[in-house]
Design a protein around this motif. Structure first.
Motif, PDB file in Angstrom:
ATOM      1  N   LEU A  30       0.788  -1.168   0.112  1.00 48.80           N
ATOM      2  CA  LEU A  30      -0.087  -0.089   0.024  1.00 48.80           C
ATOM      3  C   LEU A  30       0.840   1.159   0.100  1.00 48.80           C
ATOM      4  N   LEU A  31       1.810   1.466   0.805  1.00 50.04           N
ATOM      5  CA  LEU A  31       2.738   2.432   0.738  1.00 50.04           C
ATOM      6  C   LEU A  31       3.684   2.671  -0.170  1.00 50.04           C
ATOM      7  N   THR A  74      -4.406   3.055   3.381  1.00 43.58           N
ATOM      8  CA  THR A  74      -3.207   2.981   3.775  1.00 43.58           C
ATOM      9  C   THR A  74      -2.797   3.045   5.310  1.00 43.58           C
ATOM     10  N   HIS A  75      -3.659   4.109   5.674  1.00 37.41           N
ATOM     11  CA  HIS A  75      -3.688   4.263   7.289  1.00 37.41           C
ATOM     12  C   HIS A  75      -3.876   2.975   7.975  1.00 37.41           C
ATOM     13  N   SER A 101       0.500   2.261   7.368  1.00 40.44           N
ATOM     14  CA  SER A 101       1.030   3.374   8.343  1.00 40.44           C
ATOM     15  C   SER A 101       0.541   3.340   9.611  1.00 40.44           C
ATOM     16  N   ASP A 121       3.210   1.635  11.510  1.00 42.03           N
ATOM     17  CA  ASP A 121       4.342   2.447  11.731  1.00 42.03           C
ATOM     18  C   ASP A 121       4.135   3.146  13.255  1.00 42.03           C
ATOM     19  N   GLN A 122       2.897   3.574  13.255  1.00 44.48           N
ATOM     20  CA  GLN A 122       2.538   4.619  14.161  1.00 44.48           C
ATOM     21  C   GLN A 122       2.168   3.870  15.767  1.00 44.48           C
ATOM     22  N   PHE A 123       1.619   2.581  15.438  1.00 46.61           N
ATOM     23  CA  PHE A 123       1.161   2.300  16.845  1.00 46.61           C
ATOM     24  C   PHE A 123       1.534   0.828  16.947  1.00 46.61           C
TER      25      PHE A 123
END
Lengths: 386, 291
Positions: free
Chosen positions: A253-254, A333-334, A338, A341-343
């Motif tokens: 996705l990224l 994507t979130h 992503s 990556d964040q959590f």
């Protein structure tokens, strides 16, 4: 046999005829019980007090963009899949007052927050929903931990219920979030319903769960009861309607913002925000300023927002994400990439709500598969050119 | 407490017993009209307390009573104790309300938030500062630092651009800086009439004229996103490493504490990991349209 706590010694049986005692025990311990109930032709979460409030004998039929409740052939209390509501509506309310202030000689004075948080007992938390709560815990934790969320979360009790069936839009097995209830709960119930026998296997997961269990007319469970539970979980796993491949999804996705499929799905997407509201982990919010008529007192409210709205990225005179393509891409994507990556985990638990409650039936498992196919086709072509 | 811990932990000036979301009242001491739509506000705590210290590039959530809150970078002098300074352009409802306030009015402040310019990493190096329009506001604290501790840094090259002469911020101060011999400041405008004697053109056109040792220089860039992208490309072409170029990003923000989700930029929360980020981290993201 697994670990010692998996033995029958830690497991008990509660007869269907005694199920009301659970409601009574929760009330005596000071909990407001929230659980499944039939309302407006859907199984939703609401305050319930009696076993009769549960969706007895009801189930649901789900698919992309469709949800119907229908009668079961039996009188199961928990014979349904997750509905439009999730527990986030209670831990992280859709509207919440952040603070209030009134004009004062120093300009304005902020008033202290309201009284103690409610003491909720969540009855009927599915495996995927336990994971969704754990995911939101990580969002609202950290140096700026949300005190109201933390307080509600700390005082709430999670009574899990094993899924004996999976819906056509469920894919928790592929997300690693179910269907078996994980160890992080206060009580876990398994509804065992057979000819002439209707009982609940009760597993205690915490001291607070034990305090409730102590008030129930329980008898010891047998190995046979545990086997019946495992068979149910296996049944749920094998009836899982969908799956999502996760191993490559982060880079897929990224690494592919320009795929044609993003445009294609955006032509179907209404940007209605249903998926983000039904999602048990979506956490985006906005604020509202609510002054009273005099203008001397003001309340500041937080309410759920959605990355699908144009105003979400308003900056100066325009928005950053003007096209629905960019907004669907942001959401997916979130959620799947992503967020890791964040959590440190996916933002998706595979509950399938976004598929069922999408008015045009967009299915993220299908979208990811299509994106993967287009991406690998592209790679194959460019590889061939080399 | 080191600067990093200031940036990474909640502000110690949060009102006790109240959530992080509660603003602290500040009194508007002075209001200065910078351009037709932009003002600089000088603020002191209404409770008589101290102004929180900040790192250049950090921002506050600035609150207009009864209207709402908006993220504004801090434009004051970090090298000395003094009032809080914000330069605000009237764009939306909240920023317009803030620009209309008069001395004696009260605003709410919470912060400072975010990661600022890595000014410590610039010590002993040449420093290139490129600002476009309102982008000078979050860079002014950098200039105060560079000038206040001038001997700590190598060559200082500043390029400041605006749409027109009427859009130049901090005009008299910019004239003072231009007269200094220990730094070089170029001013350019996109368009001007005959009364303008300076350069005309976008900031990237002034960059070839800047002198720095690319092997030991850092660049701090703030302005419209498209301008920052071109400036970063030009600086990279001049030999600056990706992690020697720093940009300050702007996104919609409601909470400033990585919970409302609005400022997400790929995996980044601009309020928490930014607003100042290295070109190394931003370069792949800047290639996405409408991210």
């Amino acid at each position: 046999m697994g670990a010692p706590e998996e033995g029958p010694a830690r497991h008990y049986l509660l007869a269907r005829a005694d199920f009301q005692s659970l409601f009574d025990a929760l009330a005596r311990e000071g909990y407001t019980t929230l659980g499944p109930t039939v309302r407006d032709a859907a199984i939703v979460y609401a305050e319930i007090r009696n076993v009769e409030d549960l969706p007895i004998g009801w189930t649901d039929r789900q698919g992309p963009g469709t949800y119907r409740i229908e009668r079961r052939k039996d009188d199961a209390l928990f014979g349904y899949n997750v509905g439009p509501h999730s527990w986030k509506g209670y831990l992280y309310p859709s509207r919440e007052r952040l603070w209030a202030a009134h004009r004062s000689p120093s300009g304005f004075t902020v008033e202290p927050p309201e009284a103690a948080p409610p003491r909720y007992a969540f009855l009927g938390v599915r495996a995927c929903e336990l994971q969704a709560i754990a995911i939101q815990d990580r969002v609202f934790d950290g140096p700026y931990a949300d005190p109201a969320y933390r307080a509600r979360r700390a005082s709430s009790l999670r009574i899990a219920v094993q899924c004996g069936q999976a819906g056509p839009t469920c894919f928790c097995a592929s997300m690693g979030t179910g269907p078996r209830v994980g160890p992080d709960h206060d009580l876990a119930l398994t509804e065992l319903l057979g000819p002439g026998s209707h009982r609940f296997l009760v597993q205690v997961g915490s001291p607070r769960g034990a305090a409730i269990a102590d008030r129930l007319p329980l008898r010891p469970a047998t190995e046979e009861d545990l086997r019946a539970r495992d068979a149910l979980v296996d049944q749920a796993t094998s009836s899982m309607g969908r799956s999502l491949r996760t191993d490559d999804v982060h880079d897929l996705l990224l690494g592919n913002p320009g795929l044609h499929r993003w445009e294609e799905v955006a032509r179907r997407c209404l940007a209605c925000t249903n998926c983000t509201l039904a999602c048990p982990t979506c956490f985006c919010s906005t604020t509202e300023e609510v002054p009273d008529l005099s203008g001397d007192r003001v309340e500041r409210w937080r309410r759920w927002d959605s990355c699908f709205t144009l105003a979400f990225t308003q900056l100066g005179k325009g928005s950053v994400r003007r096209s629905p393509t960019s907004r669907y891409r942001q959401w997916l994507t979130h959620k799947l990439a992503s967020w890791q990556d964040q959590f440190g985990s996916s933002g998706c638990v595979g509950c399938g709500r976004c598929i069922t409650w999408c008015p045009v039936g967009i299915d993220l498992t299908e979208e990811v598969a299509a994106l993967r196919e287009e991406s690998s086709a592209k790679t194959a072509v460019s590889g061939g050119e080399r | 407490m080191g600067p990093e811990s200031v940036a990474a932990s909640p502000t110690s000036d949060a009102v006790p017993g109240l959530p992080e979301y509660a603003p602290r009242p500040f009194l508007l001491q002075d209001r200065r009209q910078e351009t037709s739509d932009t003002v600089t506000l000088t603020l002191v705590p209404a409770d008589g307390g101290t102004v929180p210290s900040f790192r250049p590039g950090q921002f506050n959530m600035v609150y207009a009573f009864g209207v709402g809150e908006v993220a504004i970078s801090i434009s004051g002098d970090p090298t000395r104790d003094g009032p809080l300074v914000h330069t605000i352009r009237a764009v939306g409802k909240v920023s317009t309300a803030l620009t209309r306030l008069r001395p004696g009015d009260v605003v709410g402040i919470r912060g400072p938030y975010g990661q600022g310019w890595p000014i410590d990493a610039a010590e002993g190096k040449d420093v290139v500062v490129v600002a476009g329009g309102l982008g000078l506001a979050p860079l002014r604290p950098v200039l105060y630092e560079l000038i206040g501790h001038r001997s700590r840094y190598g060559r200082v090259e500043i390029v400041f651009g605006a749409r027109s002469p009427a859009d130049l911020l901090y005009y008299s101060e910019v004239q003072e800086w231009r007269r200094r011999t220990d730094l070089r400041l170029q001013v350019t405008v996109d368009s001007a009439d005959r009364s303008w004697y300076g350069d005309v053109g976008v900031v990237t056109q002034r960059l070839p004229d800047t002198r720095f040792d690319a092997s030991r220089a850092v660049a701090f860039v703030c302005g419209p996103e498209i301008m920052m992208r071109f400036v970063a490309q030009a600086l990279e072409a001049r030999g600056l490493a990706e992690d020697a170029v720093w940009l300050s990003m702007e996104r919609n923000m409601k909470c400033a504490i990585a919970q409302c989700g609005h400022c997400q930029y790929g995996p980044l929360f601009i309020c928490r990991e930014g607003p100042v980020l290295s070109y190394r981290r931003l370069k792949p993201l800047l290639a996405w349209k409408e991210l």
